[in-house]
Scaffold this motif. Structure first.
Motif, mmCIF file in Angstrom:
data_model
loop_
_atom_site.group_PDB
_atom_site.id
_atom_site.type_symbol
_atom_site.label_atom_id
_atom_site.label_comp_id
_atom_site.label_asym_id
_atom_site.label_seq_id
_atom_site.Cartn_x
_atom_site.Cartn_y
_atom_site.Cartn_z
ATOM 1 N N SER A 123 3.602 -5.394 -10.884
ATOM 2 C CA SER A 123 4.018 -5.014 -10.113
ATOM 3 C C SER A 123 3.734 -3.624 -9.700
ATOM 4 N N MET A 124 3.748 -3.255 -8.379
ATOM 5 C CA MET A 124 3.375 -1.852 -7.829
ATOM 6 C C MET A 124 4.346 -1.494 -6.556
ATOM 7 N N GLY A 125 5.126 -0.492 -7.047
ATOM 8 C CA GLY A 125 6.543 -0.010 -5.841
ATOM 9 C C GLY A 125 6.008 0.895 -4.978
ATOM 10 N N VAL A 126 5.317 0.750 -3.857
ATOM 11 C CA VAL A 126 5.098 1.645 -2.772
ATOM 12 C C VAL A 126 5.632 1.585 -1.789
ATOM 13 N N THR A 127 5.497 0.478 -0.910
ATOM 14 C CA THR A 127 6.332 0.573 0.499
ATOM 15 C C THR A 127 7.685 0.560 0.421
ATOM 16 N N GLU A 128 8.335 1.283 1.305
ATOM 17 C CA GLU A 128 9.442 1.482 1.714
ATOM 18 C C GLU A 128 10.129 1.313 3.186
ATOM 19 N N THR A 131 9.757 3.726 6.185
ATOM 20 C CA THR A 131 8.604 4.624 6.440
ATOM 21 C C THR A 131 7.352 3.844 6.546
ATOM 22 N N GLY A 132 7.365 2.498 5.946
ATOM 23 C CA GLY A 132 6.109 1.684 6.051
ATOM 24 C C GLY A 132 4.850 2.159 5.799
ATOM 25 N N THR A 133 3.951 1.898 6.697
ATOM 26 C CA THR A 133 2.332 2.436 6.280
ATOM 27 C C THR A 133 2.473 3.945 5.759
ATOM 28 N N ASP A 134 3.359 4.859 6.474
ATOM 29 C CA ASP A 134 3.274 6.447 6.376
ATOM 30 C C ASP A 134 3.701 6.650 5.112
ATOM 31 N N VAL A 156 10.691 -1.925 -0.579
ATOM 32 C CA VAL A 156 10.607 -3.224 0.196
ATOM 33 C C VAL A 156 9.114 -4.008 -0.078
ATOM 34 N N TRP A 157 9.423 -5.156 -0.094
ATOM 35 C CA TRP A 157 8.009 -6.035 -0.202
ATOM 36 C C TRP A 157 7.251 -5.886 -1.519
ATOM 37 N N ILE A 158 8.036 -5.661 -2.693
ATOM 38 C CA ILE A 158 7.724 -5.493 -3.948
ATOM 39 C C ILE A 158 7.452 -6.943 -4.728
ATOM 40 N N SER A 159 6.044 -7.003 -4.832
ATOM 41 C CA SER A 159 6.023 -8.375 -5.423
ATOM 42 C C SER A 159 5.876 -8.516 -6.847
ATOM 43 N N ARG A 160 6.203 -9.991 -7.271
ATOM 44 C CA ARG A 160 6.029 -10.372 -8.677
ATOM 45 C C ARG A 160 7.087 -9.579 -9.727
ATOM 46 N N ARG A 362 -3.561 -15.755 5.647
ATOM 47 C CA ARG A 362 -3.099 -14.806 7.041
ATOM 48 C C ARG A 362 -2.499 -13.495 6.442
ATOM 49 N N LEU A 363 -2.040 -13.671 5.473
ATOM 50 C CA LEU A 363 -1.249 -12.296 4.803
ATOM 51 C C LEU A 363 -1.976 -11.257 4.706
ATOM 52 N N TYR A 364 -3.483 -11.613 4.339
ATOM 53 C CA TYR A 364 -4.385 -10.237 4.131
ATOM 54 C C TYR A 364 -4.700 -9.527 5.332
ATOM 55 N N GLN A 365 -4.359 -9.783 6.770
ATOM 56 C CA GLN A 365 -4.608 -9.231 7.681
ATOM 57 C C GLN A 365 -3.334 -7.848 8.000
ATOM 58 N N VAL A 366 -2.392 -8.138 7.125
ATOM 59 C CA VAL A 366 -1.151 -7.395 7.210
ATOM 60 C C VAL A 366 -1.187 -6.620 5.885
ATOM 61 N N ALA A 367 -1.099 -7.187 4.661
ATOM 62 C CA ALA A 367 -0.988 -6.749 3.344
ATOM 63 C C ALA A 367 -2.181 -6.925 2.665
ATOM 64 N N PRO A 368 -2.534 -5.964 1.693
ATOM 65 C CA PRO A 368 -1.662 -4.689 1.236
ATOM 66 C C PRO A 368 -1.947 -3.574 2.280
ATOM 67 N N ILE A 369 -2.900 -3.752 3.200
ATOM 68 C CA ILE A 369 -3.136 -2.621 4.422
ATOM 69 C C ILE A 369 -3.218 -3.358 5.499
ATOM 70 N N SER A 370 -2.573 -3.039 6.724
ATOM 71 C CA SER A 370 -2.846 -3.832 7.917
ATOM 72 C C SER A 370 -4.571 -3.652 8.297
ATOM 73 N N THR A 371 -4.771 -4.459 9.048
ATOM 74 C CA THR A 371 -6.279 -4.422 9.660
ATOM 75 C C THR A 371 -6.220 -3.139 10.653
ATOM 76 N N ASN A 372 -5.206 -2.592 11.404
ATOM 77 C CA ASN A 372 -5.190 -1.629 12.174
ATOM 78 C C ASN A 372 -5.464 -0.066 11.425
ATOM 79 N N LEU A 373 -4.893 -0.309 10.040
ATOM 80 C CA LEU A 373 -4.873 1.060 9.345
ATOM 81 C C LEU A 373 -6.415 1.200 8.796
ATOM 82 N N SER A 388 -5.037 10.379 14.641
ATOM 83 C CA SER A 388 -4.113 9.982 15.652
ATOM 84 C C SER A 388 -2.655 10.020 15.045
ATOM 85 N N TYR A 389 -2.707 10.429 13.737
ATOM 86 C CA TYR A 389 -1.334 10.595 13.102
ATOM 87 C C TYR A 389 -1.272 11.515 11.812
#
Ligand SMILES: Cc1cc2nc3c(=O)[nH]c(=O)nc-3n(C[C@H](O)[C@H](O)[C@H](O)COP(=O)(O)OP(=O)(O)OC[C@H]3O[C@@H](n4cnc5c(N)ncnc54)[C@H](O)[C@@H]3O)c2cc1C
Length: 389
Positions: A123-128, A131-134, A156-160, A362-373, A388-389
């Motif tokens: 497990s790796m706990g990063v996402t909150e 704040t999401g991707t930021d 949130v979304w901390i797996s395994r 399908r998950l891998y378009q969103v996690a662990p990083i979304s396509t947009n990012l 842009s940010y």
């Protein structure tokens, strides 16, 4: 080791051995685990016992001492065989963080036990949630008090987490307003989940579209021994980025495995399924999307090997890792779509396994990083377009 070291048949001995192990866990096994929303415990245990999940641990600590390239082949073959490496891939990329940034004492303490299969670092706990991707804005804090750090916050979304003994945690150790750059003042820690859960850490599972064990975490005055800080205090963001490059490259390989599984399945079905007096695969309207998917999976694989080669040479590989993940996730998703489409109604039947693999990839378009990012990373860091940010 003999045979090619890049390309679809690279590392043939690893491929053959992982294929033989996976053959003991047929589609029906993975289907049943998915239906029950269970953890594939027997499968992960077999991978552990065979030493595959300790591939990256150096031989001096009891592991196989292999590189990211070989690790990527292991995960690719799991997905190519119809399984889902998402149940256990965490150990592969989390290991790199400990290997590259952990002290000699930390490595001696944890790595041999992980190599023996007695401890899991899944497990790796990063996402909150706030704040999401930021990531640099994350609000979980770790405050030093004597020989401990005291952690408060939420993830949130901390797996395994329910199938791991250890977790790497990213938390802020210096307030944002006290650092020159927002990426400074973050630190990583090893959390011993066996001690933490129920004593400052609460775990709430999240039901989700894929059979993926993932959770909300609540930290309330969780105490972590100071010697569990990995590397230097305040440098955690940099260490995590290294790990994320490994993660993106490995997940690209999993998507390649998925993509090949979808192309194989739909090709076979399109040859067998006869409608209007001929195999559906005789129609170019059916052939072309399958051919396109195959081309895109194989092209994405080339970038995956570039990322692996650079990572293993310790060269900067952020660009290749991100581009490999982008291309592979897109290719596997398009292959999944063609596979589902040309199975017609049967694509929706659980017994064909297509809908399960479709959800998983399908998950891998969103996690662990979304396509947009990823697009944003390439636009700003590779092409030099304005931030842009
Ligand atoms: C099943 C699953 C397992 C996961 N496991 C883990 C784990 O083990 N550990 C962990 O730390 N995290 C984990 N994650 C979290 C995952 O990494 C994040 O969900 C992902 O990074 C996206 O963050 P977010 O959900 O907060 O989306 P947000 O950051 O809220 O973004 C939402 C959407 O807006 C888009 N967006 C946001 N900002 C911009 C922008 N500036 N420009 C363009 N588009 C933008 C994004 O692309 C995204 O599509 C997991 C997620 C899932 C679903």
């Amino acid at each position: 080791m003999s045979g090619p070291t890049t390309g679809p048949e690279a590392y043939p001995e690893i491929r053959d051995a992982v294929r033989a192990l996976c053959a003991q866990f047929p589609d029906s096994y993975h289907r049943e685990v998915d239906r029950e929303r269970a953890y594939p415990a027997a499968f992960v245990e077999a991978l552990t016992q065979a030493g595959w999940l300790a591939a990256l641990i150096p031989a001096e600590y009891g592991g196989a001492g292999l590189g990211l390239a070989e690790a990527s082949v292991i995960l690719e073959e799991i997905n190519r065989a119809g399984g889902n490496a998402g149940a256990c891939h965490g150990q592969m990329y989390n290991m790199g963080t400990l290997l590259r940034h952990g002290s000699a004492a930390q490595k001696a303490r944890w790595l041999p036990a992980i190599a023996r299969g007695e401890l899991r670092l899944q497990s790796m706990g990063v996402t909150e949630p706030g704040t999401g991707t930021d990531t640099t804005q994350l609000r979980t804090t770790a405050v030093r008090r004597g020989d401990r750090y005291v952690v408060n916050g939420q993830k949130v979304w901390i797996s395994r987490v329910q199938h791991s003994d250890l977790m790497i945690l990213l938390a802020r150790t210096t307030p944002l307003k006290a650092v020159a750059k927002k990426s400074e003042g973050l630190s990583i820690f090893m959390v011993d989940l066996r001690e933490a859960v129920g004593r400052g850490l609460a775990v709430r599972p999240i039901a989700n579209m894929v059979n993926h064990e993932t959770n909300e975490l609540f930290f309330e005055d969780l105490e972590i021994p100071a010697e569990h800080l990995i590397g230097q205090e305040g440098q955690g963001f940099r260490y995590i980025l290294d790990g994320l490059n490994a993660e993106r490259t490995l997940i690209a390989a999993e998507c390649i495995g998925d993509g090949r599984w979808f192309v194989d399945r739909v090709t076979r079905y399109a040859k067998e399924r006869v409608v209007f007096g001929r195999p559906i695969g005789q129609n170019q309207g059916v052939q072309f999307p399958i051919a396109e998917a195959h081309i895109e999976v194989e092209a994405a694989d080339l970038m995956r090997w570039q990322a692996c080669t650079k990572f293993d040479a310790r060269a900067p590989c952020g660009t290749e890792a991100n581009m490999a993940k982008y291309l592979a996730a897109k290719a596997s998703w398009e292959a999944a779509n063609a596979c589902l489409q040309f199975h017609g109604g049967f694509g929706f039947a659980a017994d064909y396994d297509v809908e399960r693999k479709f959800r998983e990839t399908r998950l891998y378009q969103v996690a662990p990083i979304s396509t947009n990012l990823i697009l944003s990373f390439v636009a700003e860091h590779v092409l030099g377009l304005p931030r842009s940010y």
